[in-house]
Design a protein around this motif. Structure first.
Motif, PDB file in Angstrom:
ATOM      1  N   VAL A 188       0.870  -1.168   0.000  1.00 39.65           N
ATOM      2  CA  VAL A 188       0.000   0.000   0.000  1.00 39.65           C
ATOM      3  C   VAL A 188       0.912   1.224   0.000  1.00 39.65           C
ATOM      4  O   VAL A 188       1.686   1.430   0.937  1.00 39.65           O
ATOM      5  N   HIS A 217      -6.136   2.998  -0.916  1.00 38.44           N
ATOM      6  CA  HIS A 217      -5.956   1.641  -1.427  1.00 38.44           C
ATOM      7  C   HIS A 217      -7.163   0.796  -1.012  1.00 38.44           C
ATOM      8  O   HIS A 217      -7.424   0.616   0.179  1.00 38.44           O
ATOM      9  N   LEU A 240      -9.498  -2.695  -0.897  1.00 37.71           N
ATOM     10  CA  LEU A 240      -9.390  -4.146  -0.798  1.00 37.71           C
ATOM     11  C   LEU A 240     -10.772  -4.710  -1.088  1.00 37.71           C
ATOM     12  O   LEU A 240     -11.739  -4.412  -0.375  1.00 37.71           O
ATOM     13  N   LYS A 278     -10.657 -10.656   3.788  1.00 33.39           N
ATOM     14  CA  LYS A 278     -10.361  -9.218   3.853  1.00 33.39           C
ATOM     15  C   LYS A 278     -10.274  -8.726   5.300  1.00 33.39           C
ATOM     16  O   LYS A 278      -9.294  -8.078   5.688  1.00 33.39           O
ATOM     17  N   ILE A 327      -7.057  -7.348   7.670  1.00 31.11           N
ATOM     18  CA  ILE A 327      -7.075  -6.108   8.448  1.00 31.11           C
ATOM     19  C   ILE A 327      -6.705  -6.392   9.903  1.00 31.11           C
ATOM     20  O   ILE A 327      -5.947  -5.635  10.532  1.00 31.11           O
ATOM     21  N   VAL A 358      -7.691   2.667   8.667  1.00 32.90           N
ATOM     22  CA  VAL A 358      -8.150   1.356   8.225  1.00 32.90           C
ATOM     23  C   VAL A 358      -9.677   1.367   8.285  1.00 32.90           C
ATOM     24  O   VAL A 358     -10.254   1.566   9.359  1.00 32.90           O
ATOM     25  N   THR A 403      -2.399   7.627   4.626  1.00 29.64           N
ATOM     26  CA  THR A 403      -2.544   6.314   3.991  1.00 29.64           C
ATOM     27  C   THR A 403      -3.875   5.704   4.421  1.00 29.64           C
ATOM     28  O   THR A 403      -4.181   5.646   5.613  1.00 29.64           O
ATOM     29  N   LEU A 433      -6.329   2.286   3.959  1.00 34.60           N
ATOM     30  CA  LEU A 433      -6.611   0.928   3.499  1.00 34.60           C
ATOM     31  C   LEU A 433      -8.091   0.686   3.741  1.00 34.60           C
ATOM     32  O   LEU A 433      -8.564   0.722   4.876  1.00 34.60           O
ATOM     33  N   TRP A 434      -8.827   0.415   2.668  1.00 30.21           N
ATOM     34  CA  TRP A 434     -10.284   0.546   2.647  1.00 30.21           C
ATOM     35  C   TRP A 434     -10.924  -0.724   2.081  1.00 30.21           C
ATOM     36  O   TRP A 434     -10.802  -0.999   0.897  1.00 30.21           O
ATOM     37  N   THR A 473      -6.731  -4.025  -4.611  1.00 32.05           N
ATOM     38  CA  THR A 473      -6.263  -5.407  -4.526  1.00 32.05           C
ATOM     39  C   THR A 473      -7.470  -6.318  -4.418  1.00 32.05           C
ATOM     40  O   THR A 473      -8.359  -6.093  -3.579  1.00 32.05           O
ATOM     41  N   ASP A 481      -3.827  -6.888  -8.444  1.00 28.66           N
ATOM     42  CA  ASP A 481      -3.393  -5.710  -7.700  1.00 28.66           C
ATOM     43  C   ASP A 481      -2.933  -4.661  -8.697  1.00 28.66           C
ATOM     44  O   ASP A 481      -2.022  -4.915  -9.495  1.00 28.66           O
TER      45      ASP A 481
END
Length: 250
Positions: A38, A44, A46, A54, A58, A166, A195, A197-198, A214, A223
């Motif tokens: 990431v 980013h 997922l 998933k 996390i 996150v 950053t 991550l979702w 991804t 990806d």
């Protein structure tokens, strides 16, 4: 906004590297040699089917699940704050807990029954204002709609200000107004170099809003940038393949 444009902006968030991540629960393989990065300061996404691993991935990032392989956060300076917004909030809706009470319980060390501390009152008010819930601070949490509760969850993820966020399906309960709030927050986070991550099921939103995506179904199936990866053929492969035959994981 492209991933390349994101990378050229100064960032405050870390680079995340998953390298050969494996997670087994009993004889069930939840994650199988998962490897991707990431980029710092990027949005980013997922994506993948239910049971594809998933949420388990996390949880490994948050230190809640044992795993094999290497997981690293490469911060631009000193390690920063990690914010987390869960998919849903489970609680007794009969509890006389207001929005302010919930935010106090989640964001400060002082007991919630003593009210908001001066140290956090301003930050909590600003966070609720950002998600459009400032005027409902005295409402009971149990009286809120699902979308309103999700906005409150987004607000608690902003305190203290995170450098890594996150998000576990934050759009799942949002109405149209809430979706507009969330998309504005995503733009703000990108501008701030955070950053993100979702995890998300709304592929149209991912295609519009993510810098990179991804596809995960126990292992990484693709990806790359959304316009290259979210093709009918790849999505069919992602969602039609059973992640495992002897168990399941979120």
């Amino acid at each position: 906004m492209t991933a390349q444009q994101t990378l050229t902006r100064p960032h405050t968030g870390p680079l995340i590297e998953f390298a050969g991540i494996r997670l087994d629960l009993g004889r069930t393989t939840i994650l199988d040699e998962v490897a991707f990065q990431v980029a710092p300061g990027s949005i980013h996404a997922l994506v993948g089917p239910n049971g594809g691993g998933k949420s388990s991935l996390i949880k490994t990032l948050l230190g809640q699940m044992p795993h094999q392989g290497r997981l690293s956060l490469q911060w631009p300076g000193e390690p920063g704050v990690i914010g987390y917004v869960p998919q849903a909030l489970e609680f007794d809706r009969g509890l006389p807990m207001t929005v302010d009470d919930f935010m106090a319980a989640m964001c400060q060390r002082r007991p919630a029954f003593l009210g908001l501390s001066r140290h956090y009152a301003g930050a909590i008010g600003a966070a609720l204002e950002r998600v459009g819930m400032q005027d409902k601070r005295k409402r009971r949490m149990g009286a809120l709609s699902g979308g309103e509760r999700q906005r409150v969850l987004l607000a608690q993820g902003l305190i203290p200000p995170p450098q890594l966020l996150v998000l576990d399906e934050p759009m799942s309960a949002l109405d149209e107004a809430g979706i507009q709030v969330f998309e504005r927050l995503l733009r703000d986070w990108r501008e701030a170099g955070i950053t993100v991550l979702w995890i998300e099921h709304d592929l149209e939103a991912v295609a519009r809003l993510a810098d990179r995506v991804t596809g995960l179904n126990r292992r990484v199936l693709f990806d790359g940038p959304p316009h290259q990866t979210l093709t009918p053929e790849r999505l069919l492969s992602l969602f039609s393949t059973h992640p495992r035959t002897n168990g399941s994981a979120a």
